[in-house]
Design a protein around this motif. Structure first.
Motif, short mmCIF file in Angstrom:
data_model
loop_
_atom_site.label_atom_id
_atom_site.label_comp_id
_atom_site.label_asym_id
_atom_site.label_seq_id
_atom_site.Cartn_x
_atom_site.Cartn_y
_atom_site.Cartn_z
N HIS A 101 -4.01 32.51 6.65
CA HIS A 101 -5.34 32.13 7.70
C HIS A 101 -5.45 32.94 8.29
CE1 HIS A 101 -5.51 27.76 6.18
NE2 HIS A 101 -3.51 28.65 5.18
N PRO A 102 -6.38 33.96 8.60
CA PRO A 102 -6.69 35.06 9.89
C PRO A 102 -7.72 34.27 10.05
CG PRO A 102 -8.13 35.05 7.50
CD PRO A 102 -7.37 34.34 7.84
N THR A 103 -7.21 34.32 11.64
CA THR A 103 -7.59 33.74 12.88
C THR A 103 -7.25 34.96 13.97
OG1 THR A 103 -5.73 33.00 13.88
CG2 THR A 103 -6.69 31.72 12.29
N VAL A 104 -8.53 34.81 14.77
CA VAL A 104 -8.28 35.19 16.26
C VAL A 104 -8.20 34.11 17.28
CG1 VAL A 104 -9.80 37.04 17.97
CG2 VAL A 104 -9.71 37.65 15.39
N ASN A 105 -7.47 33.70 18.67
CA ASN A 105 -7.46 32.75 19.19
C ASN A 105 -7.85 31.75 18.46
OD1 ASN A 105 -7.51 35.46 20.86
ND2 ASN A 105 -9.21 35.75 21.71
N GLY A 106 -7.01 31.48 17.71
CA GLY A 106 -7.14 29.79 16.91
C GLY A 106 -8.54 29.60 15.84
N GLN A 107 -9.48 30.75 15.87
CA GLN A 107 -11.11 30.64 15.84
C GLN A 107 -10.18 31.29 13.96
OE1 GLN A 107 -14.54 31.76 18.19
NE2 GLN A 107 -12.97 32.24 19.25
N ASP A 108 -11.01 30.48 13.69
CA ASP A 108 -11.00 31.62 11.91
C ASP A 108 -11.71 32.97 12.62
OD1 ASP A 108 -10.14 30.07 10.64
OD2 ASP A 108 -12.04 29.74 10.17
N LEU A 109 -11.12 34.25 11.59
CA LEU A 109 -11.86 34.89 12.05
C LEU A 109 -12.78 35.50 11.07
CD1 LEU A 109 -11.68 38.24 12.30
CD2 LEU A 109 -9.89 38.81 10.42
N SER A 110 -14.22 36.43 12.07
CA SER A 110 -15.29 36.85 11.01
C SER A 110 -15.75 37.99 11.82
CB SER A 110 -16.26 35.62 11.62
OG SER A 110 -17.45 36.26 11.50
N PHE A 111 -16.36 38.58 10.72
CA PHE A 111 -16.73 40.16 11.05
C PHE A 111 -17.71 40.09 12.15
CE2 PHE A 111 -14.10 42.07 7.69
CZ PHE A 111 -12.96 41.59 8.68
N ARG A 112 -18.12 39.15 12.13
CA ARG A 112 -20.11 38.38 12.96
C ARG A 112 -19.67 38.15 14.52
NH1 ARG A 112 -21.29 36.93 8.06
NH2 ARG A 112 -20.81 35.00 8.65
N ASN A 113 -18.52 37.71 14.74
CA ASN A 113 -18.18 37.10 16.04
C ASN A 113 -17.48 37.99 17.04
OD1 ASN A 113 -18.51 34.65 14.18
ND2 ASN A 113 -16.83 33.74 14.86
N ALA B 151 -5.47 38.86 16.68
CA ALA B 151 -5.57 39.06 18.60
C ALA B 151 -4.38 40.01 19.17
CB ALA B 151 -5.54 38.18 19.18
N GLY B 152 -3.16 38.90 18.14
CA GLY B 152 -1.85 39.22 18.51
C GLY B 152 -1.07 41.15 18.13
N PHE B 153 -1.45 41.12 16.71
CA PHE B 153 -1.95 43.12 17.04
C PHE B 153 -1.63 43.60 18.52
CE2 PHE B 153 -2.36 42.15 12.07
CZ PHE B 153 -0.84 42.07 11.78
N LEU B 154 -2.83 42.93 19.05
CA LEU B 154 -3.44 44.11 19.84
C LEU B 154 -2.84 43.33 21.42
CD1 LEU B 154 -7.45 43.75 19.50
CD2 LEU B 154 -5.26 45.25 18.45
N ASN B 155 -1.55 42.53 21.60
CA ASN B 155 -0.94 42.46 22.99
C ASN B 155 -0.38 43.31 23.61
OD1 ASN B 155 -0.14 40.15 24.22
ND2 ASN B 155 1.10 39.65 23.58
#
Lengths: 348, 260
Positions: free
Chosen positions: B57-69, B222-226
């Motif tokens: 489940h790809p997410t960023v900050n708890g939201q689903d990852l979307s390349f548009r967001n 987002a965790g990768f970029l910590n």
């Protein structure tokens, strides 16, 4: 007597069954090894290059490789081929300081010669590729060279109709990246220079092939005083080591360090062959030197004094005549038969 | 004539042998299989091992990852255009057994379900895997894999086409480096090289009893970029900016979470 016959039959039947179960792979192997081999006709005493067991030189693999070497389909916009930068007339290099790719993009380094590339144990000037086969996708996929993506090229090769029969014949599979890399490597391995005036003089023990200057230059080249031959040694004038020749004190391109990440490898580059060196100007990994005169002047001066500089790079105090002699010797490594060999051209 | 008669007898004899062997009680003899038959005396090749599927489940900050967001990461607005990485060396363990399904996965932001290979029956308590490709495979030849294999050449490319081998993690997109609210500065992280392989170990709770078995794993990109300054640390192709590369690799273990 009857029993004996039965045993006989059982034996024969067993043999037949055994044959039936194994004949398939056996047949295949026979077909693979029955391909006409490509014989490198090298003179006595000239070493044969190593040929990988899993990619033997065959007539058909070399033919396919040659066609691919000259095919623009290997660049994203179908504008360039391997031969765009590796020109036979320029000793299988070109005359730009830095390679020029699709849309005129300036690359990263000077184009290396492919002369006698079969003898090299690794590829790219920092030794970043372990085989000719593996090297192939490097320039094809570099953004500033042929600019392609390997997966997209694979699709283009699959859809190509021209090479399918040759691919099947040479490698028993449809045209793909595996076939591409093997066939190109095969063709490249056939381009061997062994007929320069220097070679002829050595082989026939007849200095008459060389000018007086070149003879003096040869002696100077192999003398401990210049020590050129301590790295530029062997039949291809390279020991394939990585050396820092003191081009500068701070290297932009860090050479071997890119692979090893060891400080002592900063500024070290593969010792290049000197075969056809008279044809491949400009010189050095970044094409910074326009002429052999500049190269000799660099060695005479003794390098910029980089911390990793090879200890043999030191001032030589060469006379004007000695410099000319060395250059004459280097020109005696130019192989006219090689650059006029129509075997290496698509359409002779 | 005699010869033909003997050959005929021989054929009869051989076929007799073949038929009698079928009378033995055959079936699946592997207790790890779904269709294990305890009465089977010899294997008939019918064994079917349970299959593992991983739902990432790809997410960023708890939201689903979307390349548009656009997402707020480390205080900077960013947008992803490529978010993918290799998974290798999968191990699923429980009790005294460890399964090694042996698949390589190219986990992409746009694909969620992955067939991870065959496993054994029983309770499982740990899932481990590498982010990246093991050293031996990392220096193998991509052209030897069939085109649909994860290790075959890809677009976007996941290989450097020289000794450096595969790009283990590839993250690309735009970051709002100048703080005007619009991400416009390209970021490009191509992380690889043997030393940047990282092992992930997740505590899980799973009973493998049926043919298909799914593990849900959340990825927080987002965790990768910590720890990165997303206004300046925007590029690493590993060799050129090894510290950024190591930071991203070191972040990998904290990026994954088992979803019960």
């Amino acid at each position: 007597m009857k029993l004996l016959t039965t045993y006989k039959i059982m034996g024969v039947a067993g043999a037949i069954i055994l044959l039936l179960t194994t004949s398939h792979p056996a047949k295949r192997e026979a077909a693979g090894s029955s391909l006409a081999r490509y014989e490198l006709s090298l003179p006595k005493g000239f070493p044969s290059p190593p040929i990988p067991e899993d990619n033997p030189l065959t007539q058909v693999s070399v033919t396919l490789g040659k066609a691919l070497f000259y095919d623009n389909m290997l660049s994203i916009d179908s504008s360039m081929s391997c031969a765009s930068c590796h020109l036979l007339s320029a000793g299988l290099a070109d005359h730009h300081p830095i390679s020029v790719g699709i849309e005129g993009r300036i690359g990263f380094r000077n184009v290396p010669t492919l002369t006698n590339i079969a003898y090299h144990p690794y590829f790219f000037v920092e030794g970043g590729s372990p085989s000719l086969e593996r090297q192939v996708l490097g320039p094809i996929c570099n953004n500033d060279e042929l600019g392609f993506n390997a997966a997209d090229l694979a699709v283009r090769l699959t859809n190509n109709t021209v090479y399918q029969d040759l691919a099947m014949e040479a490698y028993g599979r449809p045209m793909d990246l595996f076939v591409l890399t093997r066939a190109l490597a095969s063709f490249e391995r056939t381009m061997i220079s062994y007929q320069s005036p220097y070679d002829l003089a050595q082989r026939e023990n007849d200095p008459g092939y060389l000018s007086a200057e070149a003879v003096r230059g040869r002696d100077l080249f192999f003398s401990p005083r210049t020590a050129c031959a301590s790295c530029h040694s062997g039949p291809n004038f390279t020991n394939f080591s990585f050396e820092n020749i003191g081009l500068e004190t701070e290297y932009v391109d860090q050479g071997r360090y890119r692979v090893s990440l060891r400080e002592e490898d900063i500024g070290k580059f593969k010792v290049p062959t000197l075969r056809n060196i008279g044809l491949t100007a400009p010189y050095m990994h970044d094409g910074r030197m326009e002429s052999l005169e500049e190269v000799i002047a660099h060695y005479d001066q003794g390098g910029a004094g980089h911390i990793n500089q090879h200890p043999l790079i030191k001032p030589l105090s060469l006379t004007k005549q000695e410099k000319q002699d060395l250059i004459a010797f280097l020109h005696s490594l130019t192989d006219k038969h090689f650059i006029q060999n129509s075997e290496f051209l698509l359409e002779p | 004539m005699n010869l033909y008669r003997n050959l005929f007898i021989l054929l009869l004899l051989t076929s007799a042998c073949i038929f009698t062997s079928c009378e033995e009680n055959t079936g699946c003899t592997d207790p790890n299989s779904i269709n294990f038959d305890p009465d089977a005396e010899s294997s008939d090749g019918s064994c079917r091992l349970p299959e593992l599927r991983i739902h990432f489940h790809p997410t960023v900050n708890g939201q689903d990852l979307s390349f548009r967001n656009t997402y707020e990461v480390n205080g900077v607005s960013i947008r992803f255009s490529v978010a993918q990485f290799y998974v290798s060396g999968l191990q699923l363990s429980g009790g005294n057994t460890t399964d090694e399904p042996g698949k390589y996965l190219l986990v992409q932001g746009s694909q969620h379900m992955y067939d991870a290979g065959e496993i054994s029956k029983g309770s499982k308590s740990r899932l481990t895997f590498n982010v990246g490709v093991d050293s031996l495979t990392n220096h193998s030849d991509p052209t030897t894999y069939p085109a649909d294999h994860p290790l075959a050449p890809k677009n976007p490319s996941m290989h450097w086409n020289w000794d450096a081998g595969y790009q283990f993690i590839k993250l690309e997109g735009l970051a709002d480096a100048d703080g005007d609210g619009t991400p416009e500065a390209p970021f490009e992280y191509h992380i690889g090289k043997d030393s940047n392989l990282r092992n992930i170990s997740l505590s899980i709770d799973m009973e493998v009893a049926s043919e298909t078995n799914m593990i849900n794993v959340m990825i927080d990109y987002a965790g990768f970029l910590n720890g990165l300054d997303l206004t300046s640390d925007l590029i690493s192709h590993t060799g050129d900016f090894p510290v950024i590369a190591k930071t991203i690799a070191d972040n990998a273990p904290s990026v994954f979470m088992f979803m019960p």
